[in-house]
Design a protein around this motif. Structure first.
Motif, short mmCIF file in Angstrom:
data_model
loop_
_atom_site.label_atom_id
_atom_site.label_comp_id
_atom_site.label_asym_id
_atom_site.label_seq_id
_atom_site.Cartn_x
_atom_site.Cartn_y
_atom_site.Cartn_z
N PRO A 140 53.56 61.42 9.43
CA PRO A 140 54.80 60.95 8.80
C PRO A 140 54.84 61.12 7.29
O PRO A 140 55.89 60.99 6.67
CB PRO A 140 54.84 59.45 9.17
CG PRO A 140 53.42 59.09 9.45
CD PRO A 140 52.78 60.31 10.03
N ASN A 141 53.69 61.41 6.68
CA ASN A 141 53.64 61.58 5.23
C ASN A 141 53.73 63.03 4.79
O ASN A 141 53.70 63.33 3.60
CB ASN A 141 52.34 60.97 4.68
CG ASN A 141 52.24 59.49 4.97
OD1 ASN A 141 53.22 58.76 4.83
ND2 ASN A 141 51.07 59.03 5.40
N ASP A 170 65.00 60.48 9.22
CA ASP A 170 63.57 60.55 8.91
C ASP A 170 63.39 60.00 7.50
O ASP A 170 63.38 60.76 6.53
CB ASP A 170 63.05 61.98 9.02
CG ASP A 170 61.53 62.06 8.92
OD1 ASP A 170 60.91 61.06 8.47
OD2 ASP A 170 60.95 63.09 9.28
N ARG A 189 61.52 61.41 13.15
CA ARG A 189 60.09 61.15 12.95
C ARG A 189 59.79 59.71 12.54
O ARG A 189 58.91 59.08 13.11
CB ARG A 189 59.51 62.13 11.92
CG ARG A 189 58.01 62.03 11.78
CD ARG A 189 57.44 63.07 10.84
NE ARG A 189 57.97 62.98 9.50
CZ ARG A 189 57.50 63.68 8.46
NH1 ARG A 189 56.50 64.53 8.65
NH2 ARG A 189 58.03 63.56 7.27
N LYS A 190 60.49 59.20 11.56
CA LYS A 190 60.22 57.82 11.14
C LYS A 190 61.48 57.14 10.65
O LYS A 190 62.41 57.79 10.16
CB LYS A 190 59.15 57.79 10.03
CG LYS A 190 59.56 58.46 8.73
CD LYS A 190 58.42 58.39 7.72
CE LYS A 190 58.82 59.09 6.41
NZ LYS A 190 58.97 60.54 6.58
N VAL A 240 58.37 59.59 17.07
CA VAL A 240 58.98 58.66 16.10
C VAL A 240 58.13 57.41 15.88
O VAL A 240 57.56 56.86 16.81
CB VAL A 240 60.40 58.25 16.58
CG1 VAL A 240 60.88 56.99 15.87
CG2 VAL A 240 61.38 59.38 16.32
N GLU A 241 58.08 57.00 14.60
CA GLU A 241 57.55 55.69 14.22
C GLU A 241 58.73 54.87 13.72
O GLU A 241 59.47 55.32 12.86
CB GLU A 241 56.51 55.80 13.10
CG GLU A 241 55.13 56.18 13.56
CD GLU A 241 54.10 56.05 12.44
OE1 GLU A 241 54.43 55.45 11.40
OE2 GLU A 241 52.99 56.55 12.62
N GLY A 264 55.82 51.01 7.76
CA GLY A 264 55.11 52.11 8.41
C GLY A 264 53.82 51.60 9.03
O GLY A 264 53.34 50.49 8.72
N ARG A 308 49.51 52.60 16.17
CA ARG A 308 50.47 53.70 16.44
C ARG A 308 50.67 53.89 17.94
O ARG A 308 51.79 54.18 18.38
CB ARG A 308 49.96 54.99 15.80
CG ARG A 308 50.27 55.04 14.30
CD ARG A 308 49.91 56.38 13.71
NE ARG A 308 50.44 56.48 12.35
CZ ARG A 308 49.81 57.05 11.33
NH1 ARG A 308 48.61 57.59 11.51
NH2 ARG A 308 50.36 57.09 10.14
#
Length: 521
Positions: A281-282, A364, A403-404, A430-431, A436, A467
């Motif tokens: 995610p980063n 995202d 994704r997030k 997806v988170e 986070g 996660r």
């Protein structure tokens, strides 16, 4: 034919031929030397050949100022009727006098009366300075419908008909405030400027030396102020873009955009979509790549591409139907929500809602950008504009979490339950959460990790566990009835198209009667 009639017809032909030349051939040549088109040449490029019908061509003719510096009327663009005016800098510098202003006002008014788009082509220094000996008021000739009051029809046309402004010269005063009330503004690099007070006034009052381009050029308004929606290398490119834009939007708020046959299979699956978005995610990526692959034939008409790049907005088609895309871009500021991105997002969504264009949200984002700069710039107030626009909108709206989506990002992108987004989907990677996964692990297990024999190993273990369980979309959808489904990236386009057909005749919600809301401007 009687002699008098014959003479008058000949006189009329000569007068109209002379009026077409505006301020004369010498001034036209000077304009061409600057790389600019004349007022009429601009309309020739913008409108369908032979479609222009002019009003009030001979106003000011006897005084040697044909049209009083404004060419106006109606024509067609790809067969669609539009009302248009074009300021003529060869006549009194394009300054706005009584008749000039009246013609501007009436052009917008006629567009509103006929429910057709309005286009203003601006090349004017603003209001014409009245001479003391002329015996007029301090502001010049007084008429109820004038350049100084054009903001009235602009405002009443807002949300009823599309209004588009082309800035093709150095413009100030009325010639920038009226465009600021329209839906889209386009400029030309090197020859277009917009400012309330020009460089001379800035020097006189502030003692600051600044060039017209530094003060209000196309680059400034596209990248810094966000006033302008796009800039172009030439006037011809600008007018072609306006023609393109009009093909995507309806003539008024009672119509829907025309559906076209793009030839792109509505059931097309795309395995490449899963390769575009990194699982980490980063890690940055360009959301444009995803947008191009989802839309028909990879066609995307982006609005404000150089301003607040963390947010992408623009038009495309899905199975031939125009849609408005609103997407975070992790390549810029990690896709954070900011003061500028909020203004950009809210204004675009409100245009889509005005003109019956469904909205697709591609999410995202790590949420709102933190820091004193954002707080002091008013992120609360600007972010509230987005919430207002989301809650006010009634067009079909579909959200896809790519994704997030952390914290306030869920709110700012309209995927909180009760925000009236019609359909919400998640990709398998997806988170979603208040924080986070990394921040959540630190919050809940930070002390335990730091006191352990192997903090790094325990942190990785806790992060993996978190996660897999709490940041896993399957866990989320098991408990969240407001998310329709988890979909594979490859089927995103197909699902969006099917949902748009399902939502096509969506009923409008019942709401309290009111004059208008009070959006936090």
């Amino acid at each position: 034919m009687e002699k008098l009639t014959e003479e008058r017809i000949q006189q009329l032909k000569e007068a109209k031929a002379k009026a077409v030349l505006g301020g004369g051939e010498k001034r036209i040549a000077k304009l061409h030397e600057q790389g600019k088109l004349t007022a009429r040449e601009r309309l020739d490029v913008l409108l369908d050949p032979g479609s222009f019908v002019e009003f009030n061509q001979l106003i000011g003719y006897w005084q040697g100022n044909p049209g009083d510096g404004l060419v106006c009327g109606y024509g067609t663009i790809n067969g669609k009727v539009v009302c248009v005016y074009s300021q003529d800098p060869t006549v009194l510098g394009g300054s706005i006098g009584a008749m000039h202003g009246f013609k501007m006002y009436r052009t917008v008014e006629r567009a509103l009366d006929m429910q057709v788009p309005f286009i203003g082509v601006h090349d004017s220094p603003g209001a014409r300075l009245p001479r003391p000996q002329e015996g007029t008021t301090a502001l010049g000739g007084v008429m109820e419908k004038n350049g100084g009051s054009i903001f009235y029809p602009n405002t009443h046309a807002s949300g009823v008909i599309p209004q588009i402004s082309a800035i093709v010269g150095s413009c100030a005063g009325i010639s920038v405030y009226s465009p600021a009330l329209t839906d889209f503004i386009f400029m030309v690099d090197g020859t277009s400027q917009m400012f309330i007070t020009g460089p001379r006034m800035v020097k006189s009052v502030m003692g600051e030396d600044v060039t017209p381009d530094e003060l209000g050029g196309a680059a400034v308004h596209c990248t810094v102020s966000g006033v302008t929606d796009a800039r172009f290398a030439s006037e011809e490119d600008l007018f072609m873009s306006i023609r393109e834009l009009l093909s995507l939007i309806p003539a008024n708020n009672q119509e829907k955009p025309s559906r076209v046959d793009t030839g792109d299979d509505p059931d097309r699956l795309d395995d490449e979509l899963a390769e575009i978005v990194p699982a980490n995610p980063n890690k940055a990526y360009d959301m444009h790549e995803l947008i191009y692959r989802i839309l028909d034939n990879g066609y995307f008409y982006e609005v404000k591409p150089e301003f607040a790049g963390e947010m992408i907005v623009g038009f495309g088609r899905l199975d031939g139907q125009t849609v408005g895309i609103v997407a975070n871009n992790p390549l810029v500021r990690a896709g954070s929500l900011t003061v500028d991105s909020s203004d950009k997002q809210a204004r675009f969504m409100r245009f889509c809602d005005c003109f019956n264009i469904p909205i697709i949200l591609l999410i995202d984002t790590p949420a709102y950008m933190p820091g004193t700069h954002q707080e002091h710039a008013g992120i609360i107030r600007h972010g509230a504009k987005v919430l207002y626009a989301l809650c006010e909108a009634t067009v079909p709206r579909i959200g896809v979490m790519v994704r997030k989506a952390y914290g306030g990002g869920n709110l700012g992108m309209g995927i909180i339950p009760g925000m009236a987004t019609d359909m919400i989907y998640m990709w398998p990677s997806v988170e979603i959460g208040v924080l986070g996964a990394g921040q959540s692990v630190e919050l809940f297990f930070g002390d335990e990790i730091r006191k352990s024999e192997n903090p790094k190993e325990l942190r990785e273990q806790k992060l993996k566990e978190y996660r897999e369980k709490y940041a896993n979309p399957i866990h989320e959808i098991s408990n969240n009835i407001f998310i329709e489904d988890i979909i594979e990236p490859r089927e995103t386009r197909r699902r969006l198209i099917r949902d748009l057909k399902f939502l096509e005749n969506k009923k409008l919600p019942q709401r309290s009667k009111k004059k208008h809301g009070n959006i936090p401007l």
